[in-house]
Design an enzyme around this catalytic site. Structure first.
Site, PDB file in Angstrom:
ATOM      1  CE  LYS A  31      58.886  57.956  28.939  1.00 28.16           C
ATOM      2  NZ  LYS A  31      58.780  57.354  27.614  1.00 28.16           N
ATOM      3  CD1 TRP A  43      52.816  55.391  30.334  1.00 25.99           C
ATOM      4  CD2 TRP A  43      53.458  53.318  30.843  1.00 25.99           C
ATOM      5  NE1 TRP A  43      53.543  54.913  29.274  1.00 25.99           N
ATOM      6  CE2 TRP A  43      53.943  53.645  29.551  1.00 25.99           C
ATOM      7  CE3 TRP A  43      53.738  52.062  31.376  1.00 25.99           C
ATOM      8  CZ2 TRP A  43      54.693  52.757  28.790  1.00 25.99           C
ATOM      9  CZ3 TRP A  43      54.480  51.164  30.612  1.00 25.99           C
ATOM     10  CH2 TRP A  43      54.949  51.520  29.334  1.00 25.99           C
ATOM     11  CG  ASP A  63      54.987  57.456  36.073  1.00 30.69           C
ATOM     12  OD1 ASP A  63      56.043  58.022  35.741  1.00 30.69           O
ATOM     13  OD2 ASP A  63      54.533  56.464  35.467  1.00 30.69           O
TER      14      ASP A  63
END
Length: 377
Positions: free
Chosen positions: A191, A100, A167
């Site tokens: 999540k 990511w 992030d």
């Protein structure tokens, strides 16, 4: 019983499912479904107000930070952040420690200079780089706190005067930290915070409006702040589920309480993996994630056999990401400790079975003078 180890969308608290399912049929006794209430009504305003306020409480945010619930998921932030923060000709610093982060770097290069201060790509992102320097003239420093795919995690906040952008998609609100040290935090909700379809952004107001470029209205954080996350029709149901999940976390006692439970789950699984030679964790010990535990086995046939055992025992989402292979168990906030206890019990039984077969083969070979054709697995 199903044990949900999916990496995202992932496990949610039972109480959240129950309340959300009732709201689909009748939201708070209104006779309307949560799926059909107007987003500019007082009914939904109460939902988003609670979601924002509970986020502020759980993160202990100061008045300099704003909380937004936006469309697009975390991947949208890969370009929205540099669009808002990185002036043309300026430099942003990035840490490349996973899939990511790599994607975020690619998008940021569209808007300004990017300096990659360190990378762990050389070992397939199985460790977190250390000892790197963050240039003092950088507009911001971006990193991923937890790498869902590779199973690594940053266990401390970098010491720098450069504004921090993080992030936190796969470990948001899973352990205590000083969230006020960040200029911008973003996280997909699917999540640890709720259902897919909404993205949390926490931004310090004084970093905005300095990029010097015209921004599309929908991409401008200041417009979203001015409109209380209601600049356009928001993902109403996803925000409602996030609100219920945040409420649940607060009722458990907050982040400090859930952190202790998460520590127990992670330690139990890692201790089991380290004690059984048939399983091999892939990540450097000091960088292991408490949210996403990754391991492999030497023999692909053994992996298939163990995966089948997990399936037979109601475990879903245990197969590793295609870029890593092996297995991945995601231990998010809502995953019960009992699920990890069952998984580790299966691992011990499986390893003992394999060890007994190997020992029997060796015994017969050495003491009987011949090797019977016992199956190796």
């Amino acid at each position: 019983m199903v044990h949900n180890f999916n990496s995202g969308p992932s496990v949610l608290p039972k109480e959240v499912f129950e309340e959300a399912s009732r709201a689909v049929l009748d939201f708070n006794g209104t006779g309307l479904s949560i799926l059909e209430i107007g987003h500019r009504t007082s009914l939904f305003q109460a939902v988003i107000d609670e979601a924002i306020q509970t986020t502020r409480e759980l993160m202990k945010l100061d008045s300099d930070h704003e909380v937004l619930f936006l469309h697009g998921g975390a991947s949208t932030q890969f370009f929205q952040i540099p669009m808002n923060l990185l002036a043309e000709g300026s430099t942003a610093a990035y840490l490349d420690c996973g899939t990511w982060g790599k994607k975020a770097i690619k998008e940021a290069k569209l808007y300004g200079n990017v300096e990659v201060v360190a990378s762990s790509k050389d070992r397939n992102y199985t460790y977190i780089p250390k000892g790197y320097n963050i240039p003092s003239n950088a507009t911001y420093f971006h990193y991923t706190t937890n790498n869902t795919i590779e199973g690594t995690q940053m266990h401390s906040i970098p010491e720098t005067s450069v504004p921090l952008v993080a992030d936190m998609s796969s470990d948001i609100l899973s352990y205590e930290m000083d969230f006020n040290r960040f200029a911008l935090i973003y996280a997909g909700a699917q999540k640890n915070m709720g259902a897919a379809g909404v993205n949390l952004v926490v931004v310090k107001k004084d970093i905005l409006g300095k990029a010097g470029r015209p921004l599309p209205t929908m991409m401008d954080y200041r417009e979203h702040i001015a409109n209380g996350s209601l600049l356009n029709t928001p993902p109403v149901f996803a925000i409602y589920v996030a609100m219920l999940t945040l409420r649940w976390l607060k009722q458990q006692g907050g982040v400090s309480v859930i952190e202790k439970i998460n520590d127990r789950k992670a330690q139990l699984l890692y201790d089991t993996l380290d004690s059984l030679p048939v399983f091999h964790p892939t990540v450097a010990k000091e960088d292991r994630s408490k949210m996403n535990v990754v391991w492999v086995m030497d023999d692909p046939d053994l992996e298939k056999e163990f995966l089948a055992i997990c399936k037979d025992n109601g475990m879903v989402g245990i197969k590793g990401h295609r870029s890593v292979g092996g297995f991945r168990a995601s231990l998010y906030n809502a995953l019960p400790l009992e699920s990890v206890e069952l998984l580790t019990s299966l691992m011990k039984e499986f390893a003992l079975k394999k060890l007994n077969r190997i020992c029997l083969r060796l015994f017969l070979s050495r003491h009987c003078g011949l090797l019977l054709s016992l199956p190796a697995r």
